[in-house]
Design a protein around this motif. Structure first.
Motif, PDB file in Angstrom:
ATOM      1  N   ILE A  37       5.085   6.850   5.921  1.00  0.00           N
ATOM      2  CA  ILE A  37       3.661   6.867   6.287  1.00  0.00           C
ATOM      3  C   ILE A  37       3.375   5.774   7.314  1.00  0.00           C
ATOM      4  O   ILE A  37       2.665   5.994   8.306  1.00  0.00           O
ATOM      5  CB  ILE A  37       2.774   6.668   5.039  1.00  0.00           C
ATOM      6  N   ILE A  57      -5.440   0.225   6.529  1.00  0.00           N
ATOM      7  CA  ILE A  57      -4.635   1.162   5.730  1.00  0.00           C
ATOM      8  C   ILE A  57      -3.148   0.836   5.878  1.00  0.00           C
ATOM      9  O   ILE A  57      -2.383   0.893   4.905  1.00  0.00           O
ATOM     10  CB  ILE A  57      -4.941   2.624   6.152  1.00  0.00           C
ATOM     11  N   PHE A 108      -7.162   2.031  10.564  1.00  0.00           N
ATOM     12  CA  PHE A 108      -5.704   2.204  10.533  1.00  0.00           C
ATOM     13  C   PHE A 108      -4.993   0.873  10.342  1.00  0.00           C
ATOM     14  O   PHE A 108      -3.903   0.823   9.776  1.00  0.00           O
ATOM     15  CB  PHE A 108      -5.232   2.908  11.807  1.00  0.00           C
ATOM     16  N   LEU A 166       3.085   5.337  14.933  1.00  0.00           N
ATOM     17  CA  LEU A 166       3.273   6.291  16.028  1.00  0.00           C
ATOM     18  C   LEU A 166       1.904   6.801  16.504  1.00  0.00           C
ATOM     19  O   LEU A 166       1.619   6.860  17.697  1.00  0.00           O
ATOM     20  CB  LEU A 166       4.142   7.460  15.541  1.00  0.00           C
ATOM     21  N   PHE A 167       1.070   7.131  15.528  1.00  0.00           N
ATOM     22  CA  PHE A 167      -0.276   7.608  15.854  1.00  0.00           C
ATOM     23  C   PHE A 167      -1.062   6.524  16.603  1.00  0.00           C
ATOM     24  O   PHE A 167      -1.735   6.799  17.595  1.00  0.00           O
ATOM     25  CB  PHE A 167      -0.995   7.997  14.557  1.00  0.00           C
ATOM     26  N   VAL A 204       4.548   6.899  10.651  1.00  0.00           N
ATOM     27  CA  VAL A 204       3.651   7.909  11.249  1.00  0.00           C
ATOM     28  C   VAL A 204       2.353   7.240  11.738  1.00  0.00           C
ATOM     29  O   VAL A 204       1.855   7.537  12.823  1.00  0.00           O
ATOM     30  CB  VAL A 204       3.351   9.035  10.227  1.00  0.00           C
ATOM     31  N   LEU A 205       1.844   6.313  10.935  1.00  0.00           N
ATOM     32  CA  LEU A 205       0.612   5.618  11.322  1.00  0.00           C
ATOM     33  C   LEU A 205       0.808   4.817  12.617  1.00  0.00           C
ATOM     34  O   LEU A 205      -0.046   4.825  13.501  1.00  0.00           O
ATOM     35  CB  LEU A 205       0.175   4.653  10.209  1.00  0.00           C
ATOM     36  N   LEU A 213       2.604  -0.509  -1.410  1.00  0.00           N
ATOM     37  CA  LEU A 213       3.443   0.656  -1.731  1.00  0.00           C
ATOM     38  C   LEU A 213       4.879   0.378  -1.288  1.00  0.00           C
ATOM     39  O   LEU A 213       5.098   0.010  -0.136  1.00  0.00           O
ATOM     40  CB  LEU A 213       2.897   1.910  -1.034  1.00  0.00           C
ATOM     41  N   TRP A 272      10.231   4.963  -0.283  1.00  0.00           N
ATOM     42  CA  TRP A 272      10.595   5.498   1.030  1.00  0.00           C
ATOM     43  C   TRP A 272       9.399   6.168   1.698  1.00  0.00           C
ATOM     44  O   TRP A 272       9.243   6.125   2.913  1.00  0.00           O
ATOM     45  CB  TRP A 272      11.776   6.464   0.904  1.00  0.00           C
ATOM     46  N   THR A 273       8.510   6.753   0.853  1.00  0.00           N
ATOM     47  CA  THR A 273       7.344   7.440   1.427  1.00  0.00           C
ATOM     48  C   THR A 273       6.436   6.459   2.162  1.00  0.00           C
ATOM     49  O   THR A 273       5.834   6.799   3.176  1.00  0.00           O
ATOM     50  CB  THR A 273       6.524   8.146   0.332  1.00  0.00           C
ATOM     51  N   PHE A 301      -2.482  -2.015   3.702  1.00  0.00           N
ATOM     52  CA  PHE A 301      -2.478  -1.557   2.309  1.00  0.00           C
ATOM     53  C   PHE A 301      -1.105  -0.976   1.952  1.00  0.00           C
ATOM     54  O   PHE A 301      -0.530  -1.298   0.911  1.00  0.00           O
ATOM     55  CB  PHE A 301      -3.584  -0.503   2.125  1.00  0.00           C
ATOM     56  N   ILE A 302      -0.594  -0.145   2.841  1.00  0.00           N
ATOM     57  CA  ILE A 302       0.689   0.509   2.571  1.00  0.00           C
ATOM     58  C   ILE A 302       1.822  -0.520   2.571  1.00  0.00           C
ATOM     59  O   ILE A 302       2.682  -0.522   1.685  1.00  0.00           O
ATOM     60  CB  ILE A 302       0.935   1.640   3.603  1.00  0.00           C
TER      61      ILE A 302
END
Lengths: 281, 493
Positions: free
Chosen positions: B175, B159, B156, B181-182, B178-179, B167, B170-171, B162-163
């Protein structure tokens, strides 16, 4: 050679529904493991990524696969945490239904968003494996390719098999006392002289072959009862009421249960025991 | 031509990835090689917590699975980990032993692949993936060989990087949100580690790309405050004690020291990290600097804790894994640098063997990888892992789970086996050894050594099951299975 799968979301939808049916109708089926693994490890993340990144250029194939694995963990966990706050709780069916709904919703969004794009931009599953097994290739070339693919397939099957099939355990016999078959009677604590005491004795054969056992009951090292023979096939189970009758009054008398194998003179496994107080009649 | 195809195969990232994935699986599988049960104490704790979730069908408001009473800290701050594996177990129906045996390696494969995709866009994908395989697993620092939150958190981190790096829509912020938060629900130390790693990258973007920096800041910070709302007691149990502990110097256990870790990781990988750092700093750019300074921040945190004793102990113990993950990425850049070494034209033109001179970098790379693996594999095979239970214990625990009724709620046994007992049977225990031995553990050991004679002690503490391999001659106990004794029913309160 380029392999194009078409709309993979339809395949995912069918697999998901199939898994739900398998879990409901055949919960012990091996298919549950085979389909269950992608269901919690890959598919929710894949459809989420498909709904967010619809263009071919946004992510590479390996990037998409890795993100799908990672996001599946996130989706399943967050769904689980949300279920905690619902009346259904974190149980099998609420989890399956919620993940299925998530997969369907994200697949529909992905499908809708994809079809607003041009064919050339739209992401679709294709595999460029560069395989040219034609006449121009030498036999050695073909052998190398096939060997490589075979090694990968074998490795995947081996791992899957190791996970799905439980290991072959060592050889042993289970030997135990139960209060009773339905668990309602206690172990005898106090008896009168000549009053019958009862317990349920269990023997389970995990020796990988048929075994003949002999069960002996002693009170203060004096033989009181014997059951012989008890023949059990591999994985066979014997669970029966065994009685003993104390003949002498006295406190703290040791009732021992000895299990012999075949014609052996020494007990096969450690004896079990309980203590009783025996009162005069 | 077979020669050309072989060359193509060798050059293909896919083939290298297959081999690297195989190596990752093998190295992380070593602790489980000849032992079918869970290895690390923490794995048994997590299994007990997941079982508790399955039993109660809830993630919060649970009781301590070992002793009853209020939940243990793992149940509150690693709840995401337990919820995921509870769900995984329910859906797949794979038995727990299979999950804890094979899934550490599968999670590590995902980690290695996530490093690959992160570094690939910088030109050293497979090199970084290979170097990540060398993250060691020991009982002290844990690692990819165990199914624990810190190991699951590693992919995580990469990743999320990476994001954040590649990237920009807005997506991507959604993400990342959410990551994070997780991650707060999975392992808060990993979430904090991710924030620390991303700080330099955010700062580097402030001037020219303010919008991107703000997007990342919001995606990282909002989940932190949301965690306050979701996890009960986080402020009083976690945040305030952690803030207070920052002001007090801590001592460091002998088995988790930086020199030991450097030795375990290997001197060649460390040299590659130095080369990689040099190359990334020459290359420049926000992403190479982001990776480099992200790793440096973590190293600084470890160095302060190691030398001065100030910091958060959990961040020190677990931060070692994040540092090694980042060092693996940087070492990948170093390995790529070596692979690209070419002799000057004036020199190579004078040599008679063009094959060797043209491929000097590749040859050096193969030699270095060969030496690294030659040294790393035996070291990992020789690493000692404790084994908490044996076959006999496990069979006894399974028998208790299947045959001893719910009326028998609490057991006493060797405290070292306590966590495994609860994990398998679901029953409470009088004592279990966690990080260190406590008073209850000594009392339990003495009771068993003295032949379990003290019935009053059993009644006082509501204990109705005794599991011991020592002699047990108490008339109030019935030996129902080898080494398993139950208190007579009339004595159970």
């Amino acid at each position: 050679m380029k392999l194009k799968l078409g709309n993979e979301l339809i395949l995912i939808f069918h697999l998901t529904i199939f898994l739900v049916l398998i879990i409901t109708l055949f919960p012990s089926s091996i298919l549950r493991i085979i389909l269950g693994l992608p269901f919690v490890l890959f598919l929710p993340g894949y459809t989420l990524m498909a709904s967010l990144f619809t263009k071919k250029s946004s992510l590479g194939n390996i990037e998409r696969v890795v993100l799908s694995f990672v996001m599946s963990l996130v989706v399943v966990t967050l769904i689980g945490l949300l279920l905690n706050f619902t009346p259904w709780g974190i149980r099998l069916y609420p989890i399956i239904v919620s993940i299925t709904i998530f997969i369907i919703i994200t697949s529909v969004i992905a499908w809708f968003r994809r079809y607003r794009l041009d064919d050339a931009d739209r992401y679709s599953v294709s595999l460029n494996i560069g395989l040219r097994l034609r006449g121009s290739q030498s036999t050695l070339d073909k052998v190398i390719y096939i060997a490589l693919v075979a090694v990968i397939v074998c490795a995947v099957i081996a791992i899957g098999y190791a996970i799905a099939v439980p290991r072959h355990g060592e050889n042993y016999t289970e030997f135990y006392i139960l209060e009773s078959v339905d668990g309602t009677i206690g172990y005898p604590g106090t008896l009168e002289v000549s009053e019958e005491g009862k317990v349920v004795i269990g023997i389970v054969n995990h020796e990988q072959h048929t075994v003949t056992y002999r069960l002996e009951v002693t009170i203060n090292n004096v033989k009181n009862n014997e059951i012989d023979p008890i023949v059990l096939e591999d994985e066979g189970k014997w669970e029966n009421e065994v009685t003993f009758v104390p003949q002498v009054a006295g406190k703290n008398q040791k009732v021992e249960f000895l299990l012999y194998k075949g014609g052996q003179v020494e007990p096969y496994i450690e004896t079990l025991h309980l203590w009783i107080n025996v009162e005069p009649q | 031509m077979s020669g050309r195809i072989l060359l193509k195969l060798v050059q293909s990232d896919y083939l290298k990835l297959v081999l690297i994935v195989g190596l990752a699986f093998y190295l992380s599988f070593i602790p489980h090689y000849s032992y079918p049960y869970l290895v690390h104490l923490d794995e048994w704790i997590h299994l007990s917590c997941s079982n508790e979730i399955i039993k109660e069908a809830a993630a919060f408001g649970l009781t301590d699975p070992f002793k009853g009473g209020p939940p243990i800290s793992n149940q509150l701050f690693e709840v995401g980990f337990h919820v995921y594996w509870a769900g995984f177990y329910l859906v797949s129906s794979i038995d727990w032993l299979g999950i804890f045996k094979y899934f550490p390696s599968i999670v590590f494969i995902i980690t290695v692949l996530s490093v690959y995709i992160l570094a690939k866009r910088q030109g050293f994908g497979w090199e970084a993936a290979l170097m990540t395989c060398l993250i060691p697993t020991t009982v002290g620092i844990m690692g990819p060989g165990f199914l624990v939150p810190v190991a699951l958190g590693l992919p995580f981190i990469t990743i999320s990087l990476f994001i954040a790096f590649y990237l920009r829509s807005w997506t991507s912020y959604v993400i990342l949100f959410v990551l994070t938060l997780f991650l707060f629900s999975l392992h808060s130390a990993t979430a904090i580690g991710l924030i620390l790693i991303l700080i330099p990258y955010i700062l580097l973007n402030l001037k020219d790309n303010l919008k991107h920096s703000i997007g990342i800041i919001l995606a990282l910070v909002v989940p932190f405050f949301l965690a306050f709302l979701i996890v009960p007691g986080i402020r009083d149990i976690l945040v305030i004690p952690t803030a207070r502990s920052l002001l007090v110097p801590h001592s460091i256990p002998e088995y988790i020291t930086i020199p030991n870790i450097v030795k375990t990781y290997g001197y060649i990988p460390i040299s590659l990290v130095l080369i990689g750092s040099f190359l990334l700093s020459i290359k420049g750019g926000r992403i190479p600097y982001g990776i480099l300074f992200g790793c440096l921040i973590l190293l600084l945190m470890l160095a302060i804790y190691y030398t001065l004793g100030y910091g958060v102990s959990m961040m020190y113990y677990r931060g070692i894994q994040y540092v090694m993950l980042m060092m693996g990425i940087i070492a990948g850049a170093g390995l790529m640098g070596i692979r690209k070494i070419r002799l000057p034209l004036w020199f190579s033109s004078r040599l008679k063997s063009p094959h060797i001179t043209n491929n000097l970098g590749n040859i050096l790379c193969i030699i270095i990888v060969g030496i690294m693996l030659y040294m790393a594999i035996p070291t990992r095979l020789q690493t000692i892992y404790y084994r908490m239970i044996d076959d006999k214990d496990y069979q006894a625990f399974v028998w208790i789970r299947d045959n001893v009724s719910n009326g028998y709620k609490k057991a006493i046994l060797d405290p070292w086996k306590g966590t495994a007992f609860t994990a398998v049977t679901g029953k409470n225990i009088y004592a279990w050894i966690g990080e260190r031995s406590e008073k209850d553990d000594i009392v339990a050991s003495r009771f068993l050594e003295e032949g379990c004679k003290d019935t009053a002690f059993l009644k006082e503490n509501d204990i109705s099951i005794v599991y011991t391999r020592l002699d047990c001659e108490n008339p109030d106990l019935v030996e129902v299975q080898e080494d398993i004794y139950l208190l007579k029913q009339e004595l159970i309160p």
